[in-house]
Write an enzyme that holds these catalytic residues in place. Structure first.
Site, PDB file in Angstrom:
ATOM      1  N   ASP A 237       0.852  -1.194   0.000  1.00  5.46           N
ATOM      2  CA  ASP A 237       0.000   0.000   0.000  1.00  5.46           C
ATOM      3  C   ASP A 237       0.885   1.240   0.000  1.00  5.46           C
ATOM      4  O   ASP A 237       1.874   1.308   0.742  1.00  5.46           O
ATOM      5  CB  ASP A 237      -0.896  -0.005   1.239  1.00  5.46           C
ATOM      6  CG  ASP A 237      -1.914   1.124   1.205  1.00  5.46           C
ATOM      7  OD1 ASP A 237      -1.653   2.156   1.848  1.00  5.46           O
ATOM      8  OD2 ASP A 237      -2.946   0.960   0.536  1.00  5.46           O
ATOM      9  N   ILE A 238       0.552   2.216  -0.858  1.00  7.51           N
ATOM     10  CA  ILE A 238       1.301   3.475  -0.880  1.00  7.51           C
ATOM     11  C   ILE A 238       0.855   4.326   0.307  1.00  7.51           C
ATOM     12  O   ILE A 238      -0.337   4.622   0.464  1.00  7.51           O
ATOM     13  CB  ILE A 238       1.083   4.240  -2.193  1.00  7.51           C
ATOM     14  CG1 ILE A 238       1.555   3.378  -3.390  1.00  7.51           C
ATOM     15  CG2 ILE A 238       1.830   5.573  -2.186  1.00  7.51           C
ATOM     16  CD1 ILE A 238       1.259   3.988  -4.744  1.00  7.51           C
TER      17      ILE A 238
ATOM     18  N   GLU B 182      -4.629   2.306  -4.544  1.00  4.14           N
ATOM     19  CA  GLU B 182      -3.186   2.426  -4.362  1.00  4.14           C
ATOM     20  C   GLU B 182      -2.572   1.135  -3.819  1.00  4.14           C
ATOM     21  O   GLU B 182      -1.446   1.126  -3.324  1.00  4.14           O
ATOM     22  CB  GLU B 182      -2.859   3.589  -3.422  1.00  4.14           C
ATOM     23  CG  GLU B 182      -3.256   3.407  -1.977  1.00  4.14           C
ATOM     24  CD  GLU B 182      -4.689   3.829  -1.684  1.00  4.14           C
ATOM     25  OE1 GLU B 182      -4.963   4.134  -0.514  1.00  4.14           O
ATOM     26  OE2 GLU B 182      -5.513   3.868  -2.621  1.00  4.14           O
TER      27      GLU B 182
END
Length: 471
Positions: A344-345, A387
């Protein structure tokens, strides 16, 4: 014919109608003959036209050239040659029975009888006798009937085995052809083709190579340590159907697609030469495999836009779930390790809010590019949604996966991303990622595997982000 001879033939018939393996059949025939005459040994040899060798039926069809002393081997081959057109080879001399039974006694040490089908000799039965054994003409006539009984049995056995081989061959051809009905990924179908060939050509080692960047890359099995295999591959040309080494123990068969060599299948024998039958089967199976691979490549090209995420060019979620099912099947079948990553960003919403969605898209593209750059060709990355990214790591244990994860995390952290490239406000920003890693435990589903990886990702975010946690 006296009662003892009739009793002997009846016992022989009882043995020959039983469902016995080769060793037990010869053992029981020897025992029943030993009740009639002093006998040292009984052997059955069947001629294999594909290798021009005699095989010992009782010893799992082994080639006698490999197991017998040269003098003994030569005497058996000589007897087999001399038995043609004769009734016996008696004490190493060809012999024809007279028309009538006469009162003649003969000392006997060895007796070879023909195994015949449609008037053609396809093997021989060897009898060895104890010293000072004598026989009369009646015994030789009895042995002619005994040999004829065994011939009928051997005809059926050889015919049944050949029929079974033909059935297995056509099943292999059909199964290779059917692969494309459900799969088109070469990383999935090529190992399956290798396994099918290996099961059918069980006497030889099978290797499958695909051509990548003008070089042959081994794709099944994992390794090959015989340099002769690689030397044979170098000689492949579209003008030749196959390449054999000088000793005929290694054969390389090209996978031809659109008149180009896209790979090859190699068969390596540890003991015997590749027979004409083996070569014929391998040629046909290779052509079928090439056709399947060609169709897979065509389908892959057509479907790639339906399976790739348009923004990042990684697998989309639907395709990733398909690949997940495939890799789970391979892992269970081959007992290999498999790990999963959820990525996950960090604070991605802030990038969109601060710099706009165009900047967010550029961040997604760049992070996807970094992920792909730092993975192996066999790894399977995907944009999972928003994301989030998911990665499958075949043949990877959890400790190795964590090392890969840390390498990805540092690469993203240390790579500036240029945003707003179309305006004077162009600038560079840095982002970080959080990651959860889990190893497949062989009893769970693919969904359960990623649930554990997702929980590890949650722990990484809860504990400060920009880190890798293992399930």
């Amino acid at each position: 014919m006296d009662n003892s001879k009739l009793h002997f033939l009846a016992k022989t018939a009882d043995i020959l109608v039983k469902e016995l393996d080769s060793f037990d059949l010869v053992k029981e025939l020897k025992e029943v003959l030993a009740t009639y005459i002093e006998l040292k040994d009984l052997n059955i040899y069947v001629f294999d036209p594909n290798t021009s060798t005699l095989r010992n039926y009782a010893q799992n069809w082994c080639v006698i050239d490999e197991v017998l002393h040269s003098d003994l081997k030569e005497s058996i081959y000589s007897a087999y040659e001399n038995i043609h057109g004769n009734d016996f080879v008696l004490n190493n001399k060809a012999y024809k029975l007279p028309q009538n039974i006469s009162e003649i006694s003969l000392k006997i040490e060895s007796l070879f009888m023909p195994i015949v089908k449609n008037g053609m000799v396809f093997g021989t039965i060897e009898l060895e006798f104890n010293e000072d054994t004598s026989v009369d003409m009646g015994f030789l006539f009895l042995m002619k009937i005994f040999g004829a009984q065994i011939s009928l049995k051997l005809q059926n056995i050889v015919l049944n085995e050949q029929s079974q081989i033909n059935v297995e061959f056509h099943d292999s051809m059909k199964n290779i052809a059917k692969l494309i009905e459900t799969q088109y990924e070469l990383n999935y179908i090529v190992p399956l083709i290798g396994e099918m060939l290996d099961r059918f050509i069980s006497d030889h080692l099978i290797y499958v190579f695909l051509k990548q960047d003008e070089e042959f890359k081994l794709v099944w099995p994992k390794s090959c340590n015989d340099e002769r295999v690689f030397e044979a591959i170098k000689q492949l040309d579209t003008d030749y159907n196959y390449i054999l080494t000088n000793d005929d123990k290694i054969g390389a068969f090209p996978l031809l697609t659109e008149e180009e060599i896209s790979g090859c299948i190699v068969a390596r024998s540890m003991i015997e030469k590749l027979s004409k039958r083996d070569i014929d089967y391998l040629e046909q199976l290779t052509r079928q495999a090439a056709a399947t691979i060609n169709r897979a490549n065509t389908y892959s090209t057509i479907l790639q836009y339906a399976t790739l995420d348009a923004l990042t060019n990684l697998n989309n979620r639907r395709q990733f779930e398909t690949r997940l099912g495939q890799e789970i099947s391979i892992t269970k079948r081959q007992n290999n390790p498999l790990c999963a990553m959820m990525i996950d960003i960090d604070f991605f919403k802030g990038v969109n809010d601060t710099h706009g969605h165009a900047a967010g898209d550029e961040v997604l593209r760049k992070v996807a590019s970094i992920i792909k750059e730092h993975l192996r060709e066999s790894d399977i990355p995907a944009r999972y949604g928003g994301e989030e990214f998911a990665v499958l790591l075949p043949y990877t244990h959890i400790e190795e996966a964590k090392i890969v994860g840390e390498r990805l995390r540092k690469a993203v952290e240390n790579t500036p991303i240029t945003i707003n490239q179309e305006t004077v406000d162009e600038k560079q920003i840095n982002v970080t990622i959080s990651m959860g890693v889990a190893e497949f435990n062989r009893v769970e589903s693919g969904e359960a595997l990623f649930e554990r990886a997702d929980k590890a990702l949650y722990e990484a975010k809860k504990n400060g982000r920009n880190q890798v946690r293992t399930a």
